[in-house]
Scaffold this active site. Structure first.
Site, PDB file in Angstrom:
ATOM      1  N   LYS A  34      38.531  45.633  39.235  1.00  0.00           N
ATOM      2  CA  LYS A  34      38.716  45.201  37.840  1.00  0.00           C
ATOM      3  C   LYS A  34      37.397  44.718  37.225  1.00  0.00           C
ATOM      4  O   LYS A  34      37.075  45.059  36.099  1.00  0.00           O
ATOM      5  CB  LYS A  34      39.732  44.045  37.758  1.00  0.00           C
ATOM      6  CG  LYS A  34      41.109  44.398  38.295  1.00  0.00           C
ATOM      7  CD  LYS A  34      42.098  43.277  38.056  1.00  0.00           C
ATOM      8  CE  LYS A  34      41.782  41.998  38.798  1.00  0.00           C
ATOM      9  NZ  LYS A  34      42.004  42.062  40.270  1.00  0.00           N
ATOM     10  N   ARG A 109      48.266  36.570  35.589  1.00  0.00           N
ATOM     11  CA  ARG A 109      48.594  36.719  37.012  1.00  0.00           C
ATOM     12  C   ARG A 109      49.980  36.184  37.333  1.00  0.00           C
ATOM     13  O   ARG A 109      50.444  36.330  38.446  1.00  0.00           O
ATOM     14  CB  ARG A 109      47.585  35.942  37.848  1.00  0.00           C
ATOM     15  CG  ARG A 109      46.441  36.785  38.398  1.00  0.00           C
ATOM     16  CD  ARG A 109      45.420  35.806  38.955  1.00  0.00           C
ATOM     17  NE  ARG A 109      44.757  36.263  40.130  1.00  0.00           N
ATOM     18  CZ  ARG A 109      43.496  36.664  40.170  1.00  0.00           C
ATOM     19  NH1 ARG A 109      42.796  36.754  39.064  1.00  0.00           N
ATOM     20  NH2 ARG A 109      42.933  37.007  41.309  1.00  0.00           N
ATOM     21  N   ARG A 147      32.822  42.908  52.039  1.00  0.00           N
ATOM     22  CA  ARG A 147      31.973  42.396  50.971  1.00  0.00           C
ATOM     23  C   ARG A 147      30.982  41.348  51.479  1.00  0.00           C
ATOM     24  O   ARG A 147      31.345  40.459  52.239  1.00  0.00           O
ATOM     25  CB  ARG A 147      32.859  41.786  49.891  1.00  0.00           C
ATOM     26  CG  ARG A 147      32.158  41.607  48.581  1.00  0.00           C
ATOM     27  CD  ARG A 147      33.071  41.724  47.415  1.00  0.00           C
ATOM     28  NE  ARG A 147      33.948  40.566  47.313  1.00  0.00           N
ATOM     29  CZ  ARG A 147      34.682  40.308  46.238  1.00  0.00           C
ATOM     30  NH1 ARG A 147      34.637  41.130  45.207  1.00  0.00           N
ATOM     31  NH2 ARG A 147      35.463  39.265  46.201  1.00  0.00           N
ATOM     32  N   ARG A 180      31.449  35.494  51.185  1.00  0.00           N
ATOM     33  CA  ARG A 180      31.909  34.461  50.253  1.00  0.00           C
ATOM     34  C   ARG A 180      33.095  33.725  50.848  1.00  0.00           C
ATOM     35  O   ARG A 180      33.907  34.325  51.551  1.00  0.00           O
ATOM     36  CB  ARG A 180      32.332  35.132  48.938  1.00  0.00           C
ATOM     37  CG  ARG A 180      31.733  34.521  47.719  1.00  0.00           C
ATOM     38  CD  ARG A 180      31.989  35.348  46.495  1.00  0.00           C
ATOM     39  NE  ARG A 180      33.415  35.477  46.201  1.00  0.00           N
ATOM     40  CZ  ARG A 180      33.894  36.123  45.152  1.00  0.00           C
ATOM     41  NH1 ARG A 180      33.065  36.718  44.317  1.00  0.00           N
ATOM     42  NH2 ARG A 180      35.176  36.205  44.933  1.00  0.00           N
ATOM     43  N   ARG A 191      45.187  35.743  49.087  1.00  0.00           N
ATOM     44  CA  ARG A 191      44.982  36.340  47.760  1.00  0.00           C
ATOM     45  C   ARG A 191      45.877  37.555  47.573  1.00  0.00           C
ATOM     46  O   ARG A 191      46.464  37.751  46.508  1.00  0.00           O
ATOM     47  CB  ARG A 191      43.506  36.743  47.585  1.00  0.00           C
ATOM     48  CG  ARG A 191      42.599  35.546  47.360  1.00  0.00           C
ATOM     49  CD  ARG A 191      41.154  35.866  47.661  1.00  0.00           C
ATOM     50  NE  ARG A 191      40.592  36.873  46.799  1.00  0.00           N
ATOM     51  CZ  ARG A 191      39.529  37.636  47.133  1.00  0.00           C
ATOM     52  NH1 ARG A 191      38.953  37.487  48.320  1.00  0.00           N
ATOM     53  NH2 ARG A 191      39.058  38.514  46.306  1.00  0.00           N
TER      54      ARG A 191
HETATM   55  P1  ADP Z   1      40.149  38.420  42.925  1.00  0.00           P
HETATM   56  O1  ADP Z   1      40.863  39.213  41.843  1.00  0.00           O
HETATM   57  O2  ADP Z   1      39.284  39.297  43.777  1.00  0.00           O
HETATM   58  O3  ADP Z   1      41.053  37.536  43.735  1.00  0.00           O
HETATM   59  P2  ADP Z   1      39.101  36.534  40.933  1.00  0.00           P
HETATM   60  O4  ADP Z   1      37.675  36.193  40.699  1.00  0.00           O
HETATM   61  O5  ADP Z   1      39.855  37.199  39.823  1.00  0.00           O
HETATM   62  O6  ADP Z   1      39.097  37.421  42.252  1.00  0.00           O
HETATM   63  O7  ADP Z   1      39.921  35.211  41.324  1.00  0.00           O
HETATM   64  C1  ADP Z   1      39.455  34.295  42.277  1.00  0.00           C
HETATM   65  C2  ADP Z   1      40.384  33.090  42.368  1.00  0.00           C
HETATM   66  O8  ADP Z   1      40.387  32.370  41.123  1.00  0.00           O
HETATM   67  C3  ADP Z   1      41.850  33.392  42.641  1.00  0.00           C
HETATM   68  O9  ADP Z   1      42.110  33.546  44.025  1.00  0.00           O
HETATM   69  C4  ADP Z   1      42.529  32.145  42.052  1.00  0.00           C
HETATM   70  O10 ADP Z   1      42.385  31.035  42.917  1.00  0.00           O
HETATM   71  C5  ADP Z   1      41.684  31.869  40.824  1.00  0.00           C
HETATM   72  N1  ADP Z   1      42.185  32.571  39.602  1.00  0.00           N
HETATM   73  C6  ADP Z   1      41.523  33.541  38.905  1.00  0.00           C
HETATM   74  N2  ADP Z   1      42.252  33.959  37.851  1.00  0.00           N
HETATM   75  C7  ADP Z   1      43.403  33.240  37.879  1.00  0.00           C
HETATM   76  C8  ADP Z   1      44.581  33.227  37.081  1.00  0.00           C
HETATM   77  N3  ADP Z   1      44.719  34.048  36.023  1.00  0.00           N
HETATM   78  N4  ADP Z   1      45.569  32.347  37.414  1.00  0.00           N
HETATM   79  C9  ADP Z   1      45.453  31.525  38.463  1.00  0.00           C
HETATM   80  N5  ADP Z   1      44.388  31.499  39.268  1.00  0.00           N
HETATM   81  C10 ADP Z   1      43.364  32.347  38.999  1.00  0.00           C
END
Ligand code: ADP
Length: 237
Positions: A34, A109, A147, A180, A191
């Protein structure tokens, strides 16, 4: 500079003929690409990427109240509370650069987030487009576990698909690459679990709301090829 060199259509016809603002929702599992697609779309459409993950990490980096409240959740791969994320997005969308449209990456989400977005988009009369990046489970696992990141400049590598010239060392900084915190295996599992339980069901919500969802196969094609498919969908709007 040719179109292929810049990777996106900037020099030819504008990507969109109509002036109606576009809300692009990039939807998909962690590791579906994404963020990469969002960046290509920013160049092509000239509207901002809004990544809740990046916004949250920025708050953590600054060490402010929001950052302190969410840090443990990100480390554990658990979703942050809806009201925190909804407020961040609402404020971000109120900024002038989002008036002509925006690209959402990692939001919504949960159902509560999808409902908030639905209201925000309806109030603005935006044309909403949900792009679902569909990626095989095994490919996702390989991408996430492979990664590596440079702790100095932040450049991302992948041991199989985008290795550094010298294994384990950043091409640009010469620093030793790290995994990371949220790419550790147990956190990856969290996740993916959060995605399956809380996020994937939103596809049904979008359908029930009559929103168009475009499935784009993003398992094996290069990011540029995936982008071409998305670009073709946007041209149809
Ligand atoms: P990825 O899609 O690879 O998990 P992101 O950078 O989108 O990576 O998200 C990293 C973390 O940030 C998530 O695991 C969550 O803890 C938090 N996060 C990101 N976006 C949201 C969201 N829309 N709602 C709740 N938590 C979020």
């Amino acid at each position: 500079m040719s179109k292929t060199e810049i990777g996106v259509e900037r020099l030819g016809e504008p990507l969109r003929a109509t002036s109606q603002a576009l809300a692009v929702v990039l939807f998909g599992s962690p590791g579906s690409g994404k963020g990469t697609q969002a960046k290509l779309l920013v160049q092509a459409l000239g509207i901002p990427q809004i990544s809740t993950g990046d916004m949250l990490r920025e708050h953590i980096r600054k060490g402010n109240a929001v950052g302190t409240a969410v840090e443990a959740k990100l480390k554990a791969g658990i979703l942050v509370k809806d009201d925190v994320v909804n407020e961040l997005v609402e404020r971000r969308l109120a900024q002038p650069d989002a008036e002509r449209g925006f690209i959402l990456d990692g939001y919504p989400r949960t159902l509560a987030q999808a409902e908030t977005l639905c209201q925000l988009v309806a109030a603005r009369g935006f044309n909403e487009l949900v792009i679902h990046l569909v990626v095989d489970y095994n490919v996702i696992i390989a991408r996430l576990t492979g990664r590596r990141q440079c702790p100095v400049c932040g450049t991302l590598y992948n041991v199989s698909s985008k290795p550094p010239r010298v294994p384990g060392v950043c091409d640009l900084e010469g620093a030793k690459l790290i995994v990371r915190e949220d790419d550790r295996e147990e956190v990856i599992r969290e996740r993916l679990d959060a995605y399956e339980k809380q996020t994937r069901p939103l596809l049904d919500y979008f359908r029930a709301k009559g929103k168009q969802i475009y499935d784009v196969d993003a398992s094996h094609d290069s990011p540029e090829r995936v982008f071409r498919k998305i670009e073709a969908l946007i041209r149809e709007q």
